[in-house]
Design an enzyme around this catalytic site. Structure first.
Site, PDB file in Angstrom:
ATOM      1  N   GLY A  82       3.042  64.703 -67.835  1.00  0.00           N
ATOM      2  CA  GLY A  82       3.508  63.863 -66.744  1.00  0.00           C
ATOM      3  C   GLY A  82       5.006  63.617 -66.825  1.00  0.00           C
ATOM      4  N   LYS A 157      -2.360  69.314 -76.452  1.00  0.00           N
ATOM      5  CA  LYS A 157      -2.643  68.081 -75.721  1.00  0.00           C
ATOM      6  C   LYS A 157      -3.496  67.218 -76.642  1.00  0.00           C
ATOM      7  CE  LYS A 157      -2.244  65.480 -72.128  1.00  0.00           C
ATOM      8  NZ  LYS A 157      -0.967  65.134 -71.512  1.00  0.00           N
ATOM      9  N   ARG A 189       1.294  62.164 -80.910  1.00  0.00           N
ATOM     10  CA  ARG A 189       2.139  63.355 -80.786  1.00  0.00           C
ATOM     11  C   ARG A 189       2.705  63.753 -82.146  1.00  0.00           C
ATOM     12  NH1 ARG A 189       4.419  60.730 -75.777  1.00  0.00           N
ATOM     13  NH2 ARG A 189       5.977  59.819 -77.189  1.00  0.00           N
ATOM     14  N   SER A 227       1.759  66.745 -76.436  1.00  0.00           N
ATOM     15  CA  SER A 227       1.773  65.834 -75.297  1.00  0.00           C
ATOM     16  C   SER A 227       0.506  64.997 -75.342  1.00  0.00           C
ATOM     17  CB  SER A 227       1.837  66.640 -73.986  1.00  0.00           C
ATOM     18  OG  SER A 227       1.826  65.792 -72.867  1.00  0.00           O
ATOM     19  N   GLU A 297      13.782  64.402 -76.516  1.00  0.00           N
ATOM     20  CA  GLU A 297      13.634  63.134 -77.227  1.00  0.00           C
ATOM     21  C   GLU A 297      15.004  62.480 -77.395  1.00  0.00           C
ATOM     22  OE1 GLU A 297      10.948  61.646 -78.207  1.00  0.00           O
ATOM     23  OE2 GLU A 297      11.654  60.149 -79.648  1.00  0.00           O
ATOM     24  N   ARG A 324      13.692  63.497 -70.657  1.00  0.00           N
ATOM     25  CA  ARG A 324      13.191  64.632 -69.864  1.00  0.00           C
ATOM     26  C   ARG A 324      14.194  65.031 -68.789  1.00  0.00           C
ATOM     27  NH1 ARG A 324       7.858  62.518 -70.404  1.00  0.00           N
ATOM     28  NH2 ARG A 324       8.219  61.117 -68.655  1.00  0.00           N
ATOM     29  N   SER A 343       8.724  68.520 -71.797  1.00  0.00           N
ATOM     30  CA  SER A 343       7.823  67.446 -72.191  1.00  0.00           C
ATOM     31  C   SER A 343       8.592  66.423 -73.005  1.00  0.00           C
ATOM     32  CB  SER A 343       6.660  68.034 -73.011  1.00  0.00           C
ATOM     33  OG  SER A 343       5.868  67.012 -73.573  1.00  0.00           O
ATOM     34  N   GLY A 344       8.441  65.153 -72.685  1.00  0.00           N
ATOM     35  CA  GLY A 344       9.130  64.092 -73.403  1.00  0.00           C
ATOM     36  C   GLY A 344       8.357  63.653 -74.630  1.00  0.00           C
ATOM     37  N   GLY A 350      10.922  69.314 -83.930  1.00  0.00           N
ATOM     38  CA  GLY A 350      12.345  69.555 -84.019  1.00  0.00           C
ATOM     39  C   GLY A 350      13.050  68.364 -84.643  1.00  0.00           C
ATOM     40  N   PRO A 351      14.350  68.473 -84.891  1.00  0.00           N
ATOM     41  CA  PRO A 351      15.104  67.390 -85.527  1.00  0.00           C
ATOM     42  C   PRO A 351      15.233  66.171 -84.615  1.00  0.00           C
ATOM     43  CG  PRO A 351      16.574  69.139 -84.803  1.00  0.00           C
ATOM     44  CD  PRO A 351      15.186  69.657 -84.608  1.00  0.00           C
TER      45      PRO A 351
END
Length: 369
Positions: A82, A157, A189, A227, A297, A324, A343-344, A350-351
């Site tokens: 979303g 998901k 997540r 997500s 992020e 996002r 995707s937020g 990742g870092p």
């Protein structure tokens, strides 16, 4: 005959718009029997109460029920993300696999797996890390990929906590990781991403104290994208990699952005799959881009390359929504399209403040020959 992956990017007019999918099936461009997963960007808020995700899944299941038996509809992974803030364009990415005569290889390979339902008290804890790690290994086996180095992206998901789920745990006397439903999204997540790291050998389970989940952002996977949503209780897992046992024109590579404006690793990945990428992709090049998948992020430090950002201080709009839109604009300026899957919420993906990016593209002659 060899297995072949196919990727279809379809624009949507609303969360329940499945007209493009129906048309592609009716025209024979998509064989519903081969659909492994459908990734989607929906125009909700991406938070706990974003029911555009469940709305989209319901519409997709209904459309596919016209062509498939119920068990086949259920085996498909529906990864709805979303939030289409800024100019991000709502769309679907349909991942299909079939067979073809041997051709260019190695090529894109797709595998999937689903876990069992998770208990509320396991969300955001090591039990979830281990459950996801096992699911990723099964998805790799489904793709026929044995070497974790051949995996470029893992899309998951995962579930979150709701008031009802917390009450169910309370009735059993079970403790839960948080009573904040929004925070539970990040914990789920994060634990899922760490499960990817364990499965791919980026970390061992011994490297991850339970208290590190959602706190130690030096622990991460460079290839995880997770997500969270209210619409499921299990984990739907999709792995994307390269395999000599698959054929076809599609290939995948990945990059890791160190922060929201770290575009050069993405440019380098675009070049590895044959794009010029000295500036924005040209109009002639863009049709080769099948899909771009990314995580976003805001840095927990509150700054970006020494300059203060206010994403974490906005009480009206969740920080993930700011991120996002920001990263979506950065990536769109590079590839020349806003139909990208950003995707937020990149906890342990990742870092800190950055995130993984995957590029699926049609092979250019001479690339990976």
């Amino acid at each position: 005959m060899m297995r072949q992956a196919r990727v279809h990017r379809l624009a949507t007019k609303a969360p329940d718009d499945v007209s493009a999918l129906r048309q592609a099936i009716e025209a024979g461009h998509i064989d519903p029997r081969g659909i492994v997963a459908i990734l989607g960007k929906t125009e909700g808020n991406g938070c706990v109460n974003d029911f555009t995700r469940a709305f989209a899944v319901s519409a997709l299941r209904s459309a596919l029920a016209d062509h498939l038996e119920p068990e086949s509809v259920s085996r498909i992974a529906y990864v709805m993300s979303g939030g289409t803030e800024g100019a991000l364009s709502p769309h679907l990415v349909v991942l299909e696999r079939g067979t073809a005569e041997p051709s260019s290889s190695p090529a894109l390979a797709i595998g999937s797996a689903q876990t069992g339902d998770i208990t509320p008290e396991a969300i955001g804890r090591l039990d979830q890390v281990e459950m996801v790690a096992d699911g990723v290994r099964r998805a790799m086996a489904d793709a026929g990929i044995a070497n974790p180095a051949d995996i470029h992206f893992v899309q998951i998901k995962c579930p979150l906590l709701t008031g009802e789920r917390m009450a169910e745990a309370d009735r059993r006397g079970a403790s839960i990781a948080t009573r904040d439903t929004l925070k539970s999204m990040g914990l789920s997540r994060g634990a899922s991403a760490l499960g990817v790291a364990v499965a791919l050998g980026e970390l061992s389970i011994e490297d991850i104290p339970e208290a590190a989940i959602g706190n130690r952002f030096d622990l991460f996977s460079a290839r995880a994208s997770t997500s969270a949503g209210v619409e499921l209780l299990n984990h739907e897992i999709v792995v994307l990699g390269m395999s000599a046992n698959w054929c076809g024109p599609l290939m995948i590579d990945h990059a890791v952005m160190a922060d929201g404006i770290d575009i050069e690793p993405v440019r380098a990945a675009l070049k590895r799959v044959g794009f010029v990428a000295d500036g924005q992709l040209s109009e002639a090049e863009r049709p080769r881009l099948a899909a771009l998948l990314a995580k976003a992020e805001p840095s927990s430090s509150g700054s970006l390359r020494g300059a203060r950002h206010t994403m974490l201080d906005d009480s009206d709009i969740a920080a993930t929504r700011h991120a996002r839109a920001f990263v979506g604009g950065v990536l769109a300026s590079l590839v020349g399209t806003s139909e990208i899957f950003v995707s937020g919420g990149a906890e342990h993906q990742g870092p800190n403040g950055g995130g993984p990016v995957a590029i699926i593209a049609e092979r250019k002659e001479g690339v990976f020959a």
